[in-house]
Design a protein around this motif. Structure first.
Motif, PDB file in Angstrom:
ATOM      1  N   MET A  66       8.245  12.419   9.282  1.00  0.00           N
ATOM      2  CA  MET A  66       7.152  11.962   8.151  1.00  0.00           C
ATOM      3  C   MET A  66       6.431  13.078   8.587  1.00  0.00           C
ATOM      4  O   MET A  66       6.163  13.476   7.228  1.00  0.00           O
ATOM      5  N   ILE A  67       6.915  14.395   9.017  1.00  0.00           N
ATOM      6  CA  ILE A  67       6.188  15.466   8.306  1.00  0.00           C
ATOM      7  C   ILE A  67       6.764  15.660   7.020  1.00  0.00           C
ATOM      8  O   ILE A  67       6.923  15.983   6.133  1.00  0.00           O
ATOM      9  N   GLY A  68       8.645  15.999   7.041  1.00  0.00           N
ATOM     10  CA  GLY A  68       9.395  16.185   5.972  1.00  0.00           C
ATOM     11  C   GLY A  68       8.795  14.930   4.687  1.00  0.00           C
ATOM     12  O   GLY A  68       8.266  15.547   3.758  1.00  0.00           O
ATOM     13  N   ALA A  69       8.248  13.769   5.271  1.00  0.00           N
ATOM     14  CA  ALA A  69       7.672  13.101   3.830  1.00  0.00           C
ATOM     15  C   ALA A  69       6.500  13.493   3.474  1.00  0.00           C
ATOM     16  O   ALA A  69       6.516  13.174   2.246  1.00  0.00           O
ATOM     17  N   PHE A  70       4.929  14.021   4.092  1.00  0.00           N
ATOM     18  CA  PHE A  70       4.252  15.098   4.060  1.00  0.00           C
ATOM     19  C   PHE A  70       4.686  15.662   3.077  1.00  0.00           C
ATOM     20  O   PHE A  70       3.839  15.734   1.965  1.00  0.00           O
ATOM     21  N   GLY A  71       4.983  16.458   3.343  1.00  0.00           N
ATOM     22  CA  GLY A  71       5.714  17.938   2.252  1.00  0.00           C
ATOM     23  C   GLY A  71       6.610  17.447   0.833  1.00  0.00           C
ATOM     24  O   GLY A  71       6.196  17.780   0.206  1.00  0.00           O
ATOM     25  N   PRO A 118       0.581  -1.703   0.193  1.00  0.00           N
ATOM     26  CA  PRO A 118       0.057   0.093   0.015  1.00  0.00           C
ATOM     27  C   PRO A 118       0.694   1.254   0.320  1.00  0.00           C
ATOM     28  O   PRO A 118       2.265   0.683   0.404  1.00  0.00           O
ATOM     29  N   MET A 119       0.688   2.426  -0.765  1.00  0.00           N
ATOM     30  CA  MET A 119       0.910   3.144  -0.517  1.00  0.00           C
ATOM     31  C   MET A 119       1.556   4.056   0.540  1.00  0.00           C
ATOM     32  O   MET A 119       2.252   4.077   0.932  1.00  0.00           O
ATOM     33  N   GLU A 120       0.597   3.558   1.826  1.00  0.00           N
ATOM     34  CA  GLU A 120       0.857   4.082   2.935  1.00  0.00           C
ATOM     35  C   GLU A 120       2.075   3.420   3.480  1.00  0.00           C
ATOM     36  O   GLU A 120       2.953   4.052   4.097  1.00  0.00           O
ATOM     37  N   GLY A 121       2.359   2.423   2.935  1.00  0.00           N
ATOM     38  CA  GLY A 121       3.631   1.839   3.891  1.00  0.00           C
ATOM     39  C   GLY A 121       4.433   2.769   3.027  1.00  0.00           C
ATOM     40  O   GLY A 121       5.965   2.227   3.829  1.00  0.00           O
ATOM     41  N   VAL A 122       4.464   2.563   1.706  1.00  0.00           N
ATOM     42  CA  VAL A 122       5.429   3.222   0.577  1.00  0.00           C
ATOM     43  C   VAL A 122       6.617   4.295   1.750  1.00  0.00           C
ATOM     44  O   VAL A 122       7.147   4.698   2.141  1.00  0.00           O
ATOM     45  N   VAL A 123       4.775   4.989   2.437  1.00  0.00           N
ATOM     46  CA  VAL A 123       5.591   6.569   2.606  1.00  0.00           C
ATOM     47  C   VAL A 123       6.246   6.111   4.144  1.00  0.00           C
ATOM     48  O   VAL A 123       7.035   6.840   4.507  1.00  0.00           O
ATOM     49  N   PRO A 150       1.030   9.229   7.520  1.00  0.00           N
ATOM     50  CA  PRO A 150       0.925   8.719   6.023  1.00  0.00           C
ATOM     51  C   PRO A 150      -0.135   8.624   5.199  1.00  0.00           C
ATOM     52  O   PRO A 150       0.165   8.126   4.136  1.00  0.00           O
ATOM     53  N   PHE A 151      -1.120   8.465   5.634  1.00  0.00           N
ATOM     54  CA  PHE A 151      -2.374   8.354   4.918  1.00  0.00           C
ATOM     55  C   PHE A 151      -2.886   9.694   4.413  1.00  0.00           C
ATOM     56  O   PHE A 151      -2.784   9.421   2.967  1.00  0.00           O
ATOM     57  N   ALA A 152      -2.148  10.970   4.718  1.00  0.00           N
ATOM     58  CA  ALA A 152      -2.001  12.980   3.858  1.00  0.00           C
ATOM     59  C   ALA A 152      -1.195  12.217   2.894  1.00  0.00           C
ATOM     60  O   ALA A 152      -1.658  12.546   1.350  1.00  0.00           O
ATOM     61  N   ALA A 153       0.178  11.856   2.882  1.00  0.00           N
ATOM     62  CA  ALA A 153       0.789  11.864   2.474  1.00  0.00           C
ATOM     63  C   ALA A 153       0.638  10.890   0.721  1.00  0.00           C
ATOM     64  O   ALA A 153       1.046  11.160  -0.203  1.00  0.00           O
ATOM     65  N   ALA A 154      -0.249   9.850   1.014  1.00  0.00           N
ATOM     66  CA  ALA A 154      -0.141   8.770   0.144  1.00  0.00           C
ATOM     67  C   ALA A 154      -1.427   9.519  -0.709  1.00  0.00           C
ATOM     68  O   ALA A 154      -1.796   8.807  -2.109  1.00  0.00           O
TER      69      ALA A 154
END
Length: 218
Positions: A140-145, A86-91, A206-210
Motif C-alpha cells: 500500500m505504501i508502494g502504491a502511494f509512491g 472509485p479511484m480509491e478502490g482502484v488503488v 488509498p485516499f492519498a494515492a487516489a
C-alpha cells in the motif's frame, strides 16, 4: 472490482515482473549473504532476521514502478478514473494484486530461505507471521509512491527514494519480532505495532494515492 483484480493478476504473471522477479532476487540475496559474510553459523543466525526482512522489502520495490505506469501510458488509467469504480478502490485493488503476486510468495518462501541463513528454528513461525502482517503495508505504501510518480519519466529512482523512508517502521518492527522470537522472547508488542502500521496504511493511503492520481491525470 473483481474483474480489475483478475486483469492485474494476469498482467503480472504474463509480464513476469512480479512473482518470478521478486523470488529470484530474494533467492540471490539469501545465497550471496553467506558468501559475503562467511560460513560462521552464529553470525548468520544473528543477522538472518534483518537480512530476510530487508530482502523482502527490496524485492517488493522491484515491480512498484509499473503499478500504475503501464495503465497511465496506454490510457487505461483515464478510463478507470471515469468508471463507476472509485479511484480509491482502484488503488486498493492494484495494491492487493501487487501483494498477491509479489509479497505473498516472498512471505511463503522466506522460511525456506531462512535455512540458508541458519535462522533459529524458533523464529520461523514469527518470520512468516510478521511478513504476512507487514507486507500489505509495503504494497500500500508502494502504491502511494507509485501514484505520486506516475506522470514522471524514469520515476523508478524517485519512487525508491520516496518509499524507502516510509518502509522503515515496518522493517524495524518486522525484524524485531523475528529477532525476539529467535531469542525466545515475547513478540506480541512488535507484532501489534506492525499490525497497527498495516491497518493505518490500508485505511488512509488509498485516499492519498487516489488524490495523487487525480492530480496527475489533469
Amino acid at each position: 472490482m473483481s474483474a480489475l483484480l483478475i486483469r492485474d493478476l494476469r498482467l503480472a504473471f504474463r509480464a513476469g515482473g512480479g512473482f518470478g522477479l521478486g523470488l529470484g532476487f530474494f533467492l540471490i540475496l539469501a545465497v550471496l549473504v553467506p558468501l559475503g559474510v562467511g560460513p560462521d553459523q552464529s553470525t548468520l543466525g544473528l543477522i538472518a532476521p534483518g537480512i530476510l526482512w530487508v530482502g523482502a522489502l527490496l524485492a517488493c520495490l522491484l515491480s512498484l514502478d509499473r503499478l500504475f505506469a503501464l495503465d497511465f501510458e496506454d490510457g487505461s488509467l483515464d478510463l478507470l478514473a471515469t468508471s463507476p469504480i472509485p479511484m480509491e478502490g482502484v488503488v486498493a485493488i492494484k495494491a492487493l494484486a501487487h501483494w498477491l503476486t509479489t509479497c505473498l510468495p516472498l512471505a511463503l518462501a522466506a522460511p525456506l530461505l531462512g535455512v540458508l541463513l541458519n535462522l533459529p528454528i524458533t523464529a520461523y513461525a514469527a518470520l512468516l507471521l510478521s511478513l504476512l502482517i507487514g507486507t500489505p503495508a509495503l504494497s500500500m505504501i508502494g502504491a502511494f509512491g507509485a501514484a505520486l510518480t506516475v506522470g514522471l519519466k524514469r520515476g523508478g529512482l524517485l519512487l525508491s527514494l520516496l518509499v524507502l523512508p516510509l518502509y522503515v517502521p515496518t522493517l524495524v518492527f518486522g525484524a524485531q519480532s523475528v529477532t525476539r522470537a529467535a531469542q525466545g522472547l515475547d513478540i506480541t508488542t512488535p507484532l501489534a505495532l506492525l499490525a497497527g502500521i498495516t491497518a493505518g496504511s490500508l485505511a488512509l493511503l488509498p485516499f492519498a494515492a487516489a488524490f495523487a492520481l487525480r492530480i496527475n491525470l489533469r
